[in-house]
Design an enzyme around this catalytic site. Structure first.
Site, short mmCIF file in Angstrom:
data_model
loop_
_atom_site.label_atom_id
_atom_site.label_comp_id
_atom_site.label_asym_id
_atom_site.label_seq_id
_atom_site.Cartn_x
_atom_site.Cartn_y
_atom_site.Cartn_z
N CYS A 127 -2.98 8.67 3.40
CA CYS A 127 -2.70 8.08 2.09
C CYS A 127 -3.86 8.30 1.13
O CYS A 127 -3.68 8.29 -0.07
CB CYS A 127 -2.42 6.60 2.25
SG CYS A 127 -3.72 5.75 3.14
N GLU A 151 0.89 -1.17 0.00
CA GLU A 151 0.00 0.00 0.00
C GLU A 151 0.92 1.20 0.00
O GLU A 151 1.64 1.42 0.97
CB GLU A 151 -0.87 0.01 1.27
CG GLU A 151 -1.81 -1.16 1.39
CD GLU A 151 -2.89 -1.19 0.33
OE1 GLU A 151 -3.10 -0.17 -0.35
OE2 GLU A 151 -3.49 -2.25 0.15
P1 NAP Z 1 8.41 5.11 4.36
O1 NAP Z 1 9.55 6.00 4.64
O2 NAP Z 1 8.39 4.36 3.11
O3 NAP Z 1 8.31 4.15 5.62
C1 NAP Z 1 7.31 3.18 5.72
C2 NAP Z 1 7.77 2.07 6.64
O4 NAP Z 1 8.87 1.40 6.04
C3 NAP Z 1 8.26 2.56 8.00
O5 NAP Z 1 7.88 1.63 8.96
C4 NAP Z 1 9.76 2.53 7.82
O6 NAP Z 1 10.44 2.38 9.04
C5 NAP Z 1 9.92 1.30 6.98
N1 NAP Z 1 11.17 1.20 6.27
C6 NAP Z 1 11.86 2.18 5.65
N2 NAP Z 1 12.97 1.65 5.10
C7 NAP Z 1 12.98 0.34 5.37
C8 NAP Z 1 13.86 -0.73 5.10
N3 NAP Z 1 14.95 -0.55 4.39
N4 NAP Z 1 13.56 -1.95 5.57
C9 NAP Z 1 12.45 -2.16 6.29
N5 NAP Z 1 11.57 -1.19 6.59
C10 NAP Z 1 11.83 0.05 6.13
O7 NAP Z 1 7.05 5.90 4.40
P2 NAP Z 1 6.55 6.94 5.49
O8 NAP Z 1 7.25 8.22 5.21
O9 NAP Z 1 6.59 6.38 6.85
O10 NAP Z 1 5.02 7.04 5.14
C11 NAP Z 1 4.52 7.99 4.26
C12 NAP Z 1 4.14 7.37 2.95
O11 NAP Z 1 3.29 6.27 3.15
C13 NAP Z 1 3.38 8.29 2.06
O12 NAP Z 1 3.91 8.22 0.77
C14 NAP Z 1 1.96 7.75 2.06
O13 NAP Z 1 1.23 7.99 0.88
C15 NAP Z 1 2.19 6.31 2.27
N6 NAP Z 1 1.04 5.70 2.92
C16 NAP Z 1 0.30 4.84 2.20
C17 NAP Z 1 -0.79 4.23 2.79
C18 NAP Z 1 -1.63 3.25 2.03
O14 NAP Z 1 -2.47 2.59 2.64
N7 NAP Z 1 -1.48 3.12 0.74
C19 NAP Z 1 -1.13 4.49 4.11
C20 NAP Z 1 -0.34 5.39 4.82
C21 NAP Z 1 0.75 5.99 4.20
P3 NAP Z 1 11.14 3.63 9.78
O15 NAP Z 1 10.07 4.55 10.14
O16 NAP Z 1 11.79 3.01 10.94
O17 NAP Z 1 12.10 4.20 8.78
#
Ligand code: NAP
Length: 673
Positions: A297, A258
């Site tokens: 999101c 997602e």
């Molecule tokens: P993100 O930076 O991609 O992080 C998402 C998750 O991935 C966090 O738990 C992060 O952990 C983890 N992560 C990052 N790098 C990783 C790695 N190398 N290995 C394992 N896990 C890793 O996204 P975000 O900034 O938190 O969230 C915002 C984004 O999410 C926006 O683009 C939004 O549109 C999207 N979103 C989508 C939905 C949906 O349902 N489609 C819902 C909510 C948000 P850490 O925090 O520890 O880095």
């Protein structure tokens, strides 16, 4: 005061990460709210614990037992939700924003509990679709079944909904019978940890069913296997990195993504400035910009407006936005809280700059303005306008994850469809229109690009659940850029965590494997009438064989006079004979059903409380005057709704004197458990 340290929950032990922990800043003023880390965890052992301890324990339980467990978890979060609301403002969220996350998360558990008890059997195996006859004679059939995957589900969540985001994945996973390892986003891990702790403290979760990582996932991905599932929510960038991990590819690990989404809302071509739809649209776009400070999101990023209305929409939105109170999310009057962190605010500012370089201009707000409390992650809402949306590529591509949206004109419905689809796949799209023809054209042209669509107008606005709210009973997800996956959607949400297998054998074997009665499986004559049995005393396949009765012409005529149903097939011998279906007058289908009830009902008050419906009714062979009929009624499935009531489904088969099937149906009764 000592900074609270978040703990991992690994192999049923609360465990502090080794070494120095990472400080998590409060969105309100940048002060440290908690410290966290997961260094030193044995990730391979955590996966093994889930597979070897959690999985077997969950698979021993039936769907209903797991559904009751979800109910306990949901009620516990509801009871202790103030503990979570106390932490909520540090994520920048107002109490209203927190409702979606905290109450919304608990309600998702409760909704899945209800789905499990009402829509799934009290069994270990899910039957998927209908039995397929595979041979000329009955006796060799195909049936798809679903069983829980025997690995671990790794949930990686985004920062914006630390509670709901965790629970919308935990609920279907546990209900499916799979253990999970949850990794919340670091920025709001304190809220996820607190909610997770409440669930552990209920004591209802079997050992190994859930684990928590409050930090990086170390070498966990290296140890994934083909029975494991990764369910990811976050940015497209991280999703791409993780789904292309060599182990994920080599082991064919199921990967559910997602990710970000350029959701659109469309003001219908019919909606002039004086129409209710115009006001509803403006209100919804502003609401979506400001709830959770736009860090949703599903938030509306692109507002598509008929050319002639663009100035009026801009004016109306500016009025609404300028009336908002921005500030400390703990204050009651605050309508727009903070972003989750100052680094997130910097990211939003950078994305606004990309949007302005890419053909949009700011028509409300100043991203660099100093607002909110000192040291906090506040930003003014920012409305942009792209007058030529076909040359402004960035507005269809760059997601500013904050209180930011772009208004843009469209020429006609086809142009609106093409612009909406230019986001290359979104989670949610809304259209505000009272014109059914325009809305139908739009939805048919755009649905393939959007996971959920709402058509809102004066008739349904008061009832609407809103553009941005994913619901447990509907799918959440979208094609292409949105990740190409689906979550939730009721029973559909369990499918990622279960394996579908095609079984080919006799109906008796399918019944034995699934623990459910299926058509053609052996029936066991009930020693007492099954209407006298409580649900706990009934066995699937237990059958009542009725006596037979004759149906004569007088019965048919009396029924016709009594009900007024004098259809030719029952009353006119010549016309019935002339039809390509009948050889003469036949008994009414409803008469046959009524006589069937007369043959199988056991009348005294007892565990069967009420008849609540009939499903899948088929009339197969006509019953002519002088024919006789008898009924076999078999316990097919049992679903307990509450401690007082449940639903029994009965397979009913009506035969004539030649043992031909006259009718089949599923009868539903409300019963005492
Ligand atoms: P993100 O930076 O991609 O992080 C998402 C998750 O991935 C966090 O738990 C992060 O952990 C983890 N992560 C990052 N790098 C990783 C790695 N190398 N290995 C394992 N896990 C890793 O996204 P975000 O900034 O938190 O969230 C915002 C984004 O999410 C926006 O683009 C939004 O549109 C999207 N979103 C989508 C939905 C949906 O349902 N489609 C819902 C909510 C948000 P850490 O925090 O520890 O880095």
């Amino acid at each position: 005061m000592k900074t609270p340290e978040l703990l991992n929950y690994a192999r049923d032990e609360w465990t502090r990460g080794a070494g120095d922990l990472r400080a998590i800043p409060s969105a309100i003023d940048g002060s440290t709210i908690a410290a966290t880390g997961s260094d030193g965890l044995d990730f391979a052992a955590m996966l093994a614990h889930a597979r070897d301890v959690g999985g077997p324990a969950l698979r021993k339980m039936t769907f209903h037992e797991r559904a009751w467990m979800l109910k306990t978890l949901g009620l516990a979060i509801m009871e202790r939700k103030e503990e979570l609301y106390a932490l909520n403002p540090h994520s920048g969220a107002t109490r209203k924003d927190g409702w979606i996350d905290i109450d919304g998360g608990a309600l998702t558990l409760l909704s899945y509990s209800s789905t499990g008890r009402k829509k799934l059997p009290d069994a270990h195996v899910l039957l998927d679709g209908e039995q397929e006859p595979l041979a000329k004679e009955p006796g060799f059939v195909g049936q798809h079944i679903m069983t829980p995957k025997q690995g671990a589900a790794v949930h990686i969540n985004a920062f914006n909904f630390p509670v709901w985001g965790m629970l919308e994945k935990v609920a279907p996973t546990l209900l499916a019978g799979m253990p999970c390892i949850v990794k919340p986003a670091t920025a709001t891990a304190y809220l996820a940890e607190a909610a997770f702790r409440i669930m552990i403290e209920t004591g209802v979760l079997p050992e190994g069913a859930v684990q928590l990582i409050v930090g990086g996932v170390g070498d966990l991905f290296e140890h994934l296997g083909g029975q494991d599932v990764v369910s990811f929510t976050g940015s497209a960038q991280t999703a791409n990195k993780l789904k292309n991990h060599p182990t994920v590819l080599e082991e064919s690990v199921t990967f559910v993504a997602e990710q970000d989404s350029l959701n659109a809302s469309v003001l219908g071509p019919d909606a002039g400035p004086d129409s209710p739809e115009f006001t509803l649209f403006v209100d919804e776009v502003v609401r979506e910009m400001t709830v959770k400070a736009g860090q949703k999101c599903t938030a509306i990023r692109r507002a598509l407006v008929p050319e002639a209305q663009l100035d009026a929409v801009e004016k109306a939105m500016n009025e609404r936005l300028s009336a908002l109170t921005i500030g400390d999310p703990r204050e009651k009057e605050t309508q727009l809280g903070a972003l989750v962190s100052c680094s997130q605010r910097d990211d939003v500012r950078a994305k606004i700059a990309e949007l302005t370089r890419g053909g949009a201009r700011i028509v409300y707000g100043d991203p660099d303005a100093d607002v909110g409390t000192e040291g906090g992650a506040f930003i003014t809402p920012c409305l942009l306008r792209a007058d030529d949306p076909w040359s402004a590529d960035a507005v269809h591509d760059v997601e500013a994850f904050g209180p930011v949206a772009t208004i843009m004109p469209y020429k006609d419905v086809d142009d609106a469809i093409a612009l909406a689809n230019r986001g290359m796949g979104s989670l949610a799209l809304s259209m505000f229109s009272h014109d059914e023809a325009a809305a139908a054209t739009f939805v048919r042209g755009a649905a393939a690009f959007h996971g959920r669509m709402l058509v809102i107008n004066r008739d349904n606005a008061k009832l609407s659940t809103g553009h941005g709210s994913p619901l447990p009973v509907l799918v959440h997800g979208g094609p292409g850029r949105a990740g190409g996956s689906e979550e939730m959607g009721g029973v559909r949400g369990l499918h990622h965590y279960m394996q579908r297998t095609a079984i080919q054998s006799t109906p008796a074997m399918i019944a034995a494997i699934s623990g459910q009665y299926v058509a053609g499986a052996p029936k066991h004559e009930s020693p007492v009438h099954p209407f006298r049995l409580k649900m706990s005393e009934m066995e699937l396949g237990q059958t009542f064989f009725s006596k037979s009765r004759t149906v004569n012409l007088e019965d048919i005529e009396r029924f016709a006079r009594f009900t007024g149903d004098t259809f030719y097939a029952h009353m006119d011998e010549e016309a019935a004979k002339a039809s390509p279906i009948f050889e003469g007058r036949v008994a009414h289908g409803y008469l046959i059903l009524s006589f069937a009830a007369g043959l199988f009902v056991d009348p005294e008050p007892g565990p069967v409380l009420a008849n609540t419906g009939i499903e899948d009714l088929k009339f197969l062979t006509p019953l002519y005057p002088g024919d006789s009929m008898r009924v076999e009624i078999t316990v097919k499935s049992k679903s307990i709704k509450s401690e007082e009531t449940g639903v029994v489904k009965w397979a009913v088969e009506i035969f004539n004197q030649d043992e031909e099937l006259v009718a089949t149906y599923t009868l539903l009764t409300e019963n005492t458990p």
